[in-house]
Design an enzyme around this catalytic site. Structure first.
Site, mmCIF file in Angstrom:
data_model
loop_
_atom_site.group_PDB
_atom_site.id
_atom_site.type_symbol
_atom_site.label_atom_id
_atom_site.label_comp_id
_atom_site.label_asym_id
_atom_site.label_seq_id
_atom_site.Cartn_x
_atom_site.Cartn_y
_atom_site.Cartn_z
ATOM 1 N N LYS A 213 -8.337 15.693 46.272
ATOM 2 C CA LYS A 213 -8.107 17.047 45.768
ATOM 3 C C LYS A 213 -9.359 17.551 45.042
ATOM 4 O O LYS A 213 -9.840 18.645 45.287
ATOM 5 C CB LYS A 213 -6.894 17.049 44.836
ATOM 6 C CG LYS A 213 -6.601 18.391 44.220
ATOM 7 C CD LYS A 213 -5.326 18.384 43.394
ATOM 8 C CE LYS A 213 -5.230 19.673 42.586
ATOM 9 N NZ LYS A 213 -4.020 19.758 41.779
ATOM 10 N N GLU A 219 -13.391 6.279 43.023
ATOM 11 C CA GLU A 219 -12.979 5.330 44.062
ATOM 12 C C GLU A 219 -13.195 5.920 45.456
ATOM 13 O O GLU A 219 -13.757 5.281 46.349
ATOM 14 C CB GLU A 219 -11.479 4.989 43.905
ATOM 15 C CG GLU A 219 -11.122 4.177 42.689
ATOM 16 C CD GLU A 219 -10.893 5.015 41.431
ATOM 17 O OE1 GLU A 219 -11.317 6.202 41.403
ATOM 18 O OE2 GLU A 219 -10.297 4.492 40.483
ATOM 19 N N GLY A 285 -1.577 16.482 43.005
ATOM 20 C CA GLY A 285 -1.935 15.392 43.917
ATOM 21 C C GLY A 285 -0.706 14.652 44.432
ATOM 22 O O GLY A 285 -0.565 14.388 45.629
ATOM 23 N N ARG A 286 0.216 14.319 43.523
ATOM 24 C CA ARG A 286 1.391 13.520 43.928
ATOM 25 C C ARG A 286 2.433 14.365 44.644
ATOM 26 O O ARG A 286 3.478 13.847 45.034
ATOM 27 C CB ARG A 286 1.974 12.818 42.705
ATOM 28 C CG ARG A 286 2.287 13.732 41.535
ATOM 29 C CD ARG A 286 2.462 12.931 40.252
ATOM 30 N NE ARG A 286 2.658 13.764 39.071
ATOM 31 C CZ ARG A 286 1.682 14.251 38.319
ATOM 32 N NH1 ARG A 286 0.422 14.022 38.643
ATOM 33 N NH2 ARG A 286 1.938 14.977 37.262
ATOM 34 N N HIS A 402 16.842 -11.262 48.068
ATOM 35 C CA HIS A 402 16.460 -12.674 47.944
ATOM 36 C C HIS A 402 15.349 -12.857 46.927
ATOM 37 O O HIS A 402 14.688 -13.904 46.909
ATOM 38 C CB HIS A 402 16.043 -13.205 49.315
ATOM 39 C CG HIS A 402 17.204 -13.275 50.260
ATOM 40 N ND1 HIS A 402 18.066 -14.344 50.315
ATOM 41 C CD2 HIS A 402 17.696 -12.361 51.138
ATOM 42 C CE1 HIS A 402 19.011 -14.118 51.210
ATOM 43 N NE2 HIS A 402 18.814 -12.909 51.718
ATOM 44 N N LYS A 535 -10.598 6.252 33.070
ATOM 45 C CA LYS A 535 -11.665 6.657 34.004
ATOM 46 C C LYS A 535 -12.980 6.820 33.256
ATOM 47 O O LYS A 535 -14.042 6.365 33.688
ATOM 48 C CB LYS A 535 -11.331 8.009 34.638
ATOM 49 C CG LYS A 535 -10.240 8.009 35.667
ATOM 50 C CD LYS A 535 -10.176 9.410 36.290
ATOM 51 C CE LYS A 535 -8.903 9.666 37.029
ATOM 52 N NZ LYS A 535 -8.749 11.030 37.496
#
Ligand SMILES: O=P(O)(O)OC[C@H]1O[C@](O)(CO)[C@@H](O)[C@@H]1O
Length: 571
Positions: A213, A219, A285-286, A402, A535
């Protein structure tokens, strides 16, 4: 749309409904066995349809009085007013002074929406048309790399919302992916990620989509540079390009596209803005998988399926926008989450998809819910006066059964859980032989799978009493270990099949649940200031890691010692 500042948040804890809920909770003895026995209509009354989703809320720890008070709470905090403000484009993202309009991304093309004098439906459709045209070019083989070969592998480079949505949806919709096309996702700045994902790739048939964005995320930009380097080296190695500036520029032009709201930064990276797809600051963004951030997905499943996905989102938006609150599934599920967090001391919430293809859905929801509602101040900056933001987690059933279900069944913690299943599997296999016992020859394996889905919510709700355990002949000293307390709350969501439309509905359902909780807590569910400090510090610490003594000395003693140890260990 108006950009007027949103009104002040209501402190939910001061409302009449909050007081009632506190009292009701104090006096509530959860008794799902008794409630169902004395009220056969309970299941029907608490089951609702939201688009294609059949949602059974009846195994939750609520009485009609609790539900009525939760709805009264929604009323007192002004939920519908805030919902309508979101759909209208008001700046409800107060701390960033932005509209919140992910719902406009899936609005039908013939429904204009004017924001600041601009028809944003038209903008959305224009960009979508660009994404679709690109998708068709790649899918048809018209888009070629430097040697004229069509694309076979797309590598989406992004992180957070620029990764989790696309990868989750790609996995979920794998049966809709065009044969011969594969999408891989690189997100982590751990160089292992890019190294592993490119290791066996043919550079001549690989296309990178850099999705960010802001186009400023460390990263993603680092990974994009690593990928570009790999591309140049690999293309030179196979003689596909000259090791020259022109060769490299040609490689980027044909093997890199970008998605961003910052198209100027895309250009500085060397990607022609012609090969870039945009979106807008009013898409968080999300909340962006249904924007151009979903380009990798649109290529993989094609424009028609992508359009179905958007229509699914829209169907849930309409349910949320128009359905009366007492039948409004995102409203009810959001309020139930508030009930568990604030009145029943739940700290976490499990999401358990009984659909292997939804195996990344819990991870996707972690960003959606926790980046949205992990806040300690309200949207006016005042501190919250109740808990917010539970931890979301989960794994697909039956794997979770499990692993961690023991704690959900018999632990001391209350863990509300959403069980999600589809009636028709993508791969309807039968067990030709069976096991000679309960599993008959020719058994439908999906039926067996869903028997677990039904059994788990039943066991969690109704448990097994000491008398029932004793009746099985269990030795007295083992009885207590084998008792299941029951009254463990679950919501069951059943859809016909995992189609693009159903996936869109599921995502939008959780977007709106998250919104409802945020409104009750009075927080800004659309900012994420909490990710900034780490950051910034990483950038300050990087020189110390690289060997700068002064930067090392500037650290606190623990961090300095850890960095020094790292440097000592690093060969
Ligand atoms: O798409 P961008 O700008 O690279 O950001 C990636 C992610 O980083 C965050 O800003 C913070 O982690 C997320 O909200 C976002 O989805």
């Amino acid at each position: 749309m108006t950009s007027e500042p949103a009104r002040l948040p209501v402190d939910a804890t001061t409302t009449t409904a909050w007081g009632s809920l506190t009292e009701l909770s104090k006096n509530l003895q959860p008794d799902l066995r008794g409630w169902f026995a004395t009220d056969p209509a309970r299941a029907g009354r608490l089951t609702h349809q939201a688009a294609d989703l059949h949602v059974d809320l009846s195994k939750n720890l609520v009485t009609d009085e609790v539900l009525a008070s939760l709805l009264a709470l929604a009323d007192e905090v002004g939920l519908t007013e805030r919902r309508d403000a979101m759909f209208a484009g008001e700046h409800i993202n107060v701390t960033e002074d932005r509209a919140v309009l992910h719902t406009a991304l899936r609005r039908p093309s013939d429904e204009p929406l004017t924001v600041d004098g601009q028809d944003i439906t038209a903008d959305v459709q224009d960009e979508l048309a660009k994404v679709y045209a690109f998708a068709e070019k790649v899918r048809s083989g018209e888009w070629t790399g430097v040697t004229g070969e069509p694309v076979r592998t797309i590598v989406n480079i992004g992180i957070g919302g620029s990764d989790l949505g696309p990868v989750m949806a790609y996995e979920a919709l794998e049966p809709f992916v065009q044969d011969g096309l594969e999408v891989r996702f690189v997100s982590n700045i751990d160089p292992t990620d890019v190294a592993q994902k490119t290791a066996d790739l043919d550079p001549t048939t690989t296309l990178f989509i850099v999705a960010s964005k802001t186009f400023g995320t460390l990263e993603t930009l680092t990974n994009a540079r690593l990928a570009r380097d790999w591309l140049w080296r690999s293309l030179v190695a196979v003689g596909a390009i000259e090791d020259s500036e022109e060769g490299r520029a040609d490689a980027v032009a044909k093997h890199f596209v970008a998605v961003s709201t910052a198209l100027d930064k895309v250009e500085s990276f060397g990607i022609d803005p012609e090969n870039a797809f945009g979106f807008w600051d009013w898409v968080g963004g999300r909340y962006s998988v249904d924007s151009a951030i979903g380009t990798s997905l649109a290529v993989a499943i094609g424009p028609d399926a992508f359009a179905e996905l958007l229509a699914g989102f829209h169907a849930m938006d309409e349910h949320f926008r128009t359905e009366p609150l007492e039948k409004n599934v995102p409203v009810l599920m959001g309020l139930l989450n508030v009930w568990y967090v604030n009145f029943r001391d739940a700290h976490t919430h499990a999401v358990l998809p009984y659909a292997q293809q939804l195996h990344r859905f819990p991870a996707y929801l972690q960003q959606l819910t926790m980046e949205s509602n992990g806040k300690s101040v309200r949207w006016d900056g005042t501190p919250v006066t109740s808990d917010t933001g539970e931890v979301f987690w989960g794994e697909p059933g039956t794997n979770g059964q499990h692993a961690f279900y023991q704690l959900i069944h018999q632990g001391t913690r209350l863990i509300p859980a959403d069980f999600i299943a589809v009636a028709n599997p993508a791969y309807p296999l039968t067990d030709a032989v069976g096991d000679g016992g309960a599993v008959a020859a020719g058994a439908d394996v999906h039926g067996l799978f869903l028997a677990n889905f039904f059994a788990q919510t039943k066991a969690l709700a109704f448990g097994k009493t000491a008398d029932e355990v004793r009746a099985e002949g269990v030795a007295e000293e083992l009885v207590s270990a084998k008792v299941f307390g029951g009254n463990r709350p679950t919501t069951s969501i059943l859809a016909p099949a995992l189609t693009p439309a159903v996936l869109g509905q599921l995502i939008a359902l959780y977007e709106h649940i998250t919104f409802v909780q945020g409104v009750v807590w009075g927080i800004d569910s659309f900012d994420q200031w909490g990710v900034e400090l780490g950051k910034k510090l990483a950038m300050e610490i990087a020189p110390a890691v690289a060997g700068d003594e002064a930067a090392l000395q500037a650290q606190d003693p623990s961090t300095a010692a850890l960095i020094a140890k790292y440097r000592e260990l690093r060969v």
